[in-house]
Design a protein around this motif. Sequence first.
Motif, short mmCIF file in Angstrom:
data_model
loop_
_atom_site.label_atom_id
_atom_site.label_comp_id
_atom_site.label_asym_id
_atom_site.label_seq_id
_atom_site.Cartn_x
_atom_site.Cartn_y
_atom_site.Cartn_z
N GLY A 150 3.99 66.08 -5.78
CA GLY A 150 3.74 64.61 -5.37
C GLY A 150 3.54 64.31 -4.01
O GLY A 150 2.66 63.27 -3.66
N MET A 151 4.18 64.90 -3.07
CA MET A 151 4.10 64.62 -1.67
C MET A 151 2.62 65.28 -1.13
O MET A 151 1.98 64.49 -0.56
CB MET A 151 5.10 65.59 -0.83
CG MET A 151 6.38 64.96 -0.88
SD MET A 151 7.28 65.98 0.40
CE MET A 151 8.79 65.88 -0.60
N LYS A 152 2.20 66.46 -1.75
CA LYS A 152 0.69 66.85 -1.54
C LYS A 152 -0.39 65.70 -1.98
O LYS A 152 -1.15 65.43 -1.32
CB LYS A 152 0.47 68.12 -2.28
CG LYS A 152 0.99 69.26 -1.31
CD LYS A 152 0.45 70.52 -1.87
CE LYS A 152 1.48 71.80 -1.56
NZ LYS A 152 1.62 72.79 -2.84
N SER A 153 -0.08 65.09 -2.85
CA SER A 153 -0.89 64.21 -3.77
C SER A 153 -0.76 62.89 -2.76
O SER A 153 -2.22 62.49 -2.51
CB SER A 153 -0.68 64.13 -5.08
OG SER A 153 -1.13 62.88 -5.64
N ARG A 154 0.42 62.59 -2.40
CA ARG A 154 0.51 61.43 -1.63
C ARG A 154 -0.22 61.45 -0.06
O ARG A 154 -1.19 60.53 0.01
CB ARG A 154 1.95 60.93 -1.34
CG ARG A 154 2.64 60.34 -2.10
CD ARG A 154 4.18 60.46 -1.86
NE ARG A 154 4.97 59.63 -2.55
CZ ARG A 154 5.29 58.55 -2.39
NH1 ARG A 154 5.07 57.81 -1.01
NH2 ARG A 154 5.98 57.76 -3.38
N LEU A 155 -0.19 62.81 0.27
CA LEU A 155 -1.00 62.96 1.51
C LEU A 155 -2.35 63.02 1.36
O LEU A 155 -3.38 62.38 2.11
CB LEU A 155 -0.37 64.01 2.33
CG LEU A 155 -0.94 64.64 3.63
CD1 LEU A 155 -0.56 63.44 4.69
CD2 LEU A 155 -0.53 65.87 4.09
N GLY A 156 -2.81 63.68 0.37
CA GLY A 156 -4.20 64.06 0.08
C GLY A 156 -4.81 62.63 -0.36
O GLY A 156 -6.01 62.35 0.37
N PHE A 157 -4.17 61.95 -0.92
CA PHE A 157 -4.68 60.70 -1.67
C PHE A 157 -4.96 59.64 -0.40
O PHE A 157 -5.92 58.92 -0.08
CB PHE A 157 -3.72 59.81 -2.61
CG PHE A 157 -4.54 58.68 -3.24
CD1 PHE A 157 -5.35 58.87 -4.44
CD2 PHE A 157 -4.72 57.41 -2.70
CE1 PHE A 157 -5.95 57.98 -5.20
CE2 PHE A 157 -5.23 56.45 -3.19
CZ PHE A 157 -6.06 56.69 -4.64
N SER A 158 -3.64 59.59 0.45
CA SER A 158 -3.84 58.67 1.52
C SER A 158 -4.87 59.05 2.85
O SER A 158 -5.68 58.05 2.95
CB SER A 158 -2.69 58.85 2.43
OG SER A 158 -2.63 57.99 3.38
N ILE A 159 -5.45 60.45 2.93
CA ILE A 159 -6.36 60.69 3.88
C ILE A 159 -7.75 60.44 2.97
O ILE A 159 -8.56 59.58 3.56
CB ILE A 159 -6.35 62.20 4.06
CG1 ILE A 159 -4.93 62.80 4.69
CG2 ILE A 159 -7.64 62.45 4.82
CD1 ILE A 159 -4.87 64.11 4.82
N ALA A 160 -7.67 60.59 1.83
CA ALA A 160 -9.17 60.57 0.95
C ALA A 160 -9.70 59.20 1.18
O ALA A 160 -10.53 58.78 1.33
CB ALA A 160 -8.84 60.93 -0.53
N VAL A 161 -8.54 58.05 1.08
CA VAL A 161 -9.12 56.86 0.84
C VAL A 161 -9.20 56.09 2.10
O VAL A 161 -9.80 55.25 2.27
CB VAL A 161 -7.98 55.95 0.04
CG1 VAL A 161 -8.32 56.21 -1.61
CG2 VAL A 161 -6.83 55.90 0.62
N HIS A 162 -8.72 56.82 3.23
CA HIS A 162 -8.77 55.81 4.75
C HIS A 162 -9.91 56.47 5.34
O HIS A 162 -10.17 55.69 6.40
CB HIS A 162 -7.40 56.12 5.30
CG HIS A 162 -6.32 55.17 4.78
ND1 HIS A 162 -5.39 55.69 3.80
CD2 HIS A 162 -6.02 53.84 4.95
CE1 HIS A 162 -4.74 54.56 3.63
NE2 HIS A 162 -4.92 53.63 4.43
N VAL A 163 -10.34 57.76 5.14
CA VAL A 163 -11.82 58.28 5.83
C VAL A 163 -13.10 57.15 5.23
O VAL A 163 -14.19 57.62 5.57
CB VAL A 163 -11.73 59.59 5.95
CG1 VAL A 163 -10.73 60.38 6.60
CG2 VAL A 163 -12.09 60.22 4.43
N ASN A 164 -12.70 56.45 4.37
CA ASN A 164 -13.83 55.52 3.89
C ASN A 164 -14.98 56.26 3.36
O ASN A 164 -15.94 56.16 3.61
CB ASN A 164 -14.22 54.78 4.92
CG ASN A 164 -14.95 53.54 4.54
OD1 ASN A 164 -14.72 53.08 3.40
ND2 ASN A 164 -15.84 52.86 5.32
#
Length: 361
Positions: A150-164
């Motif tokens: 779950g934590m990996k997913s949170r981090l991965g998702f957060s990076i993914a959506v913020h680099v536009n």
Amino acid sequence: MDNSYKIKVQNVTKEYDLYKSQSEKLRSFFSLSNTKVPHFWSLMGISLEVKPGETLGLIGVNGSGKSTLSNIISGIIPQTTGIVDVRGDTSIIAIGAGLRGNLTGLENIRLKALMQGLTNPEIDALMDDIVGFADIGDFLYQPVKSYSSGMKSRLGFSIAVHVNPDILIIDEALSVGDDTFYQKCVDKIAEFKDEGKTIVFVSHSLKQIEILCDRVAWIHYGTLKELGATKDVVKHYREFTKWFKGQTKKEKKHFQRQMKENQKAFDIDAYQKQVTEERQAAEPNATNMAARVKKDFYGSVISEKMGWGTRLLTIAVGIIFVLTCLTNISGHSVGDVVQHPSNLVHPETVLHDANTTQSVK
Ligand SMILES: Nc1ncnc2c1ncn2[C@@H]1O[C@H](COP(=O)(O)OP(=O)(O)OP(=O)(O)O)[C@@H](O)[C@H]1O
């Protein structure tokens, strides 16, 4: 440029060699006989397009090839044959993929953002947002290998959506988060859709697929079973899973074994011939169809298999490299080492020989 699609995959296949161990892989590299390693075709000829601004869902049972396809589109792994054309100002991230276990969350954020082409000042400006969205507290300073999925997913998702990114590939990322995070992700994806971005969304949750996807591709044991409106494809897939659940345990096993056997027995040459015939029938006046299809199959792929020439060259270069290192270490000439390899093991013999030679002189 043809702007009718953002992503096009055409006649895409993916073959894996099923080595039993690393040593078997190594043995087969050096073996002169053509050892028969079993093959498995994870994808057996997928063709589809994703339109600009569209959200395409990928559904299918476990092991059907969804991740293989999304990884090929993301450029993480190469296809064995076919065309993969990802267009426009694209920045693609498969969630969870590419996080380095030995680096901390913070270091991973910087690394992935740099790999997406952001500069350090741009990353600094985004850091608070990325950290805030991921919301994993002090784990940010721990190596990612200590994270839960779950934590990996949170981090991965957060990076993914913020680099536009222009294109977002989401592979099962929402299934491991809790409800609060799930809602945040759904809202973010909706925002992306409103901005007209293109999304490929892999999920086992048909509810998520129904909420988010404009169209759906049903991948079935390496083939594209159906591609169409979400409502229709999901309905047919539900019918299939209902049918499957109704089978006895023995029937289920038999069905799965049969499907996997088909994937092992897949004949790429026969498939290429079939595509050639189909295209020739569609364009009866076209010339050189076989050559054109061959180019489409193999023109844009880098062969993962080494031919014999390349193998022998690699082995020769390896031997020369080792000899050069040994001669440098021992202080002997290459000729010496080749003629008296034991000199390397018994340096005193060398000394003795040298002394003898000197005294004779
Ligand atoms: N490196 C590999 N070597 C051999 N076979 C592989 C490899 N990677 C994937 N496969 C096989 O390819 C098939 C497709 O795998 P893939 O992960 O794409 O399926 P999936 O639809 O994403 O499954 P799931 O829903 O379980 O995530 C599976 O049978 C899998 O065992």
